[in-house]
Design an enzyme around this catalytic site. Sequence first.
Site, mmCIF file in Angstrom:
data_model
loop_
_atom_site.group_PDB
_atom_site.id
_atom_site.type_symbol
_atom_site.label_atom_id
_atom_site.label_comp_id
_atom_site.label_asym_id
_atom_site.label_seq_id
_atom_site.Cartn_x
_atom_site.Cartn_y
_atom_site.Cartn_z
ATOM 1 N N TYR A 156 54.965 40.378 42.387
ATOM 2 C CA TYR A 156 54.157 40.046 41.205
ATOM 3 C C TYR A 156 54.967 40.233 39.918
ATOM 4 C CZ TYR A 156 50.464 40.946 37.724
ATOM 5 O OH TYR A 156 49.673 40.968 36.610
HETATM 6 N N1 LIG Z 1 43.616 42.973 35.310
HETATM 7 C C1 LIG Z 1 44.776 43.574 35.117
HETATM 8 O O1 LIG Z 1 44.916 44.796 35.305
HETATM 9 C C2 LIG Z 1 45.958 42.774 34.626
HETATM 10 C C3 LIG Z 1 47.042 43.477 34.110
HETATM 11 C C4 LIG Z 1 48.149 42.769 33.659
HETATM 12 C C5 LIG Z 1 48.164 41.391 33.736
HETATM 13 N N2 LIG Z 1 47.098 40.727 34.253
HETATM 14 C C6 LIG Z 1 47.195 39.269 34.329
HETATM 15 O O2 LIG Z 1 46.105 38.706 33.626
HETATM 16 C C7 LIG Z 1 45.779 37.442 34.213
HETATM 17 C C8 LIG Z 1 44.288 37.398 34.501
HETATM 18 O O3 LIG Z 1 43.947 38.462 35.369
HETATM 19 P P1 LIG Z 1 42.436 38.965 35.534
HETATM 20 O O4 LIG Z 1 42.483 40.432 35.561
HETATM 21 O O5 LIG Z 1 41.555 38.272 34.583
HETATM 22 O O6 LIG Z 1 42.151 38.454 37.027
HETATM 23 P P2 LIG Z 1 40.792 37.957 37.682
HETATM 24 O O7 LIG Z 1 39.602 38.601 37.053
HETATM 25 O O8 LIG Z 1 41.006 38.117 39.162
HETATM 26 O O9 LIG Z 1 40.725 36.381 37.315
HETATM 27 C C9 LIG Z 1 41.732 35.528 37.802
HETATM 28 C C10 LIG Z 1 41.573 34.141 37.231
HETATM 29 O O10 LIG Z 1 42.659 33.319 37.700
HETATM 30 C C11 LIG Z 1 42.159 32.221 38.478
HETATM 31 N N3 LIG Z 1 43.048 32.019 39.624
HETATM 32 C C12 LIG Z 1 43.336 32.911 40.621
HETATM 33 N N4 LIG Z 1 44.163 32.349 41.536
HETATM 34 C C13 LIG Z 1 44.423 31.097 41.086
HETATM 35 C C14 LIG Z 1 45.195 30.011 41.601
HETATM 36 N N5 LIG Z 1 45.832 30.078 42.784
HETATM 37 N N6 LIG Z 1 45.247 28.869 40.888
HETATM 38 C C15 LIG Z 1 44.575 28.743 39.711
HETATM 39 N N7 LIG Z 1 43.800 29.715 39.196
HETATM 40 C C16 LIG Z 1 43.729 30.876 39.877
HETATM 41 C C17 LIG Z 1 40.756 32.617 38.894
HETATM 42 O O11 LIG Z 1 39.956 31.447 39.112
HETATM 43 P P3 LIG Z 1 38.603 31.488 40.024
HETATM 44 O O12 LIG Z 1 37.760 32.611 39.508
HETATM 45 O O13 LIG Z 1 37.933 30.158 39.782
HETATM 46 O O14 LIG Z 1 39.040 31.635 41.427
HETATM 47 C C18 LIG Z 1 40.295 33.441 37.686
HETATM 48 O O15 LIG Z 1 39.856 32.598 36.649
HETATM 49 C C19 LIG Z 1 46.676 37.290 35.447
HETATM 50 O O16 LIG Z 1 47.785 36.485 35.140
HETATM 51 C C20 LIG Z 1 47.113 38.695 35.721
HETATM 52 O O17 LIG Z 1 48.359 38.735 36.372
HETATM 53 C C21 LIG Z 1 45.998 41.379 34.692
#
Ligand SMILES: NC(=O)c1ccc[n+]([C@@H]2O[C@H](COP(=O)([O-])OP(=O)(O)OC[C@H]3O[C@@H](n4cnc5c(N)ncnc54)[C@H](OP(=O)(O)O)[C@@H]3O)[C@@H](O)[C@H]2O)c1
Length: 251
Positions: A156
Amino acid sequence: MTKIAIITGGSRGLGKDMALAVARKGLDVIITYNTQPEAANEVVAEIESLGQKAAALPINLLKISGIDAFVAALSETLASKYEGRKPDYLVNNAGMGGNIFMSTATEEQFDEFLNVHFKGVYFLTQKLLPLMNDGGGIINISTGTTRFVNPGYSLYASMKGAIEVLTRYIAKEYGIRGIRANVVAPGPIETDFNNAAIRSNPALKERLASLTPLGRVGNADDVGGVVAFLCTDDAKWVNGQRIEVSGGINI
Ligand SMILES: NC(=O)c1ccc[n+]([C@@H]2O[C@H](COP(=O)([O-])OP(=O)(O)OC[C@H]3O[C@@H](n4cnc5c(N)ncnc54)[C@H](OP(=O)(O)O)[C@@H]3O)[C@@H](O)[C@H]2O)c1
């Protein structure tokens, strides 16, 4: 003319909050979803209730071959619903997590993280930039774990590191068009991410909070406002930067 932001993964979590925060700044929005069209439609309705235009389109970044169909659907949506206006901002937010130690990682897992977090971002951005207005920006969502190490995140974090490098190249190659490119790197945020790893594990949540000077893990609404700021002229001189939004974890 009202500006347009495209936010991938806008159906829930951080992307949903970014979409709403950008709409509150007066921009029209197009979000993408992968598996949850209903959740995406709810976000669209919420944005419309704020008085901005919104639409949701599907894309699965695991499948690089699907990017052309997405770009065609986007062009059709811009023509039919957005008076043929061009997008100004692209927020590459969609993504998934996973605790996978290097000792057990498979090539299939490597390719999944590669496609969603780097190759998909690379080619989606490449194909959208010619359709975008000059003077806008690209915001790539990275992670605190490119700066500090969280064992199990080698796949990741390596891919996220790649988009941080890419971001600086976009800033250099597209600056001639007035397009800014920046990274927003969240720390641990309590969302569905990585099978809701933080929400479902109180001990982990407490440990991460103890590493954070502000004394807690992040919430989705800790990040959207920073992305929304970058989607305005208030950030017109911010370019090629990595902004960590993590409450100062592991400083
Ligand atoms: N949460 C954390 O702790 C954290 C920390 C650092 C960085 N991030 C980054 O922030 C971003 C958003 O994370 P989040 O926490 O909001 O995650 P999340 O709640 O799991 O939401 C993920 C989003 O990405 C979409 N998605 C997942 N797999 C996909 C794929 N194969 N193709 C296209 N869309 C896809 C999902 O769509 P569906 O719902 O329609 O499936 C959803 O809208 C990510 O890039 C993650 O790496 C998160």
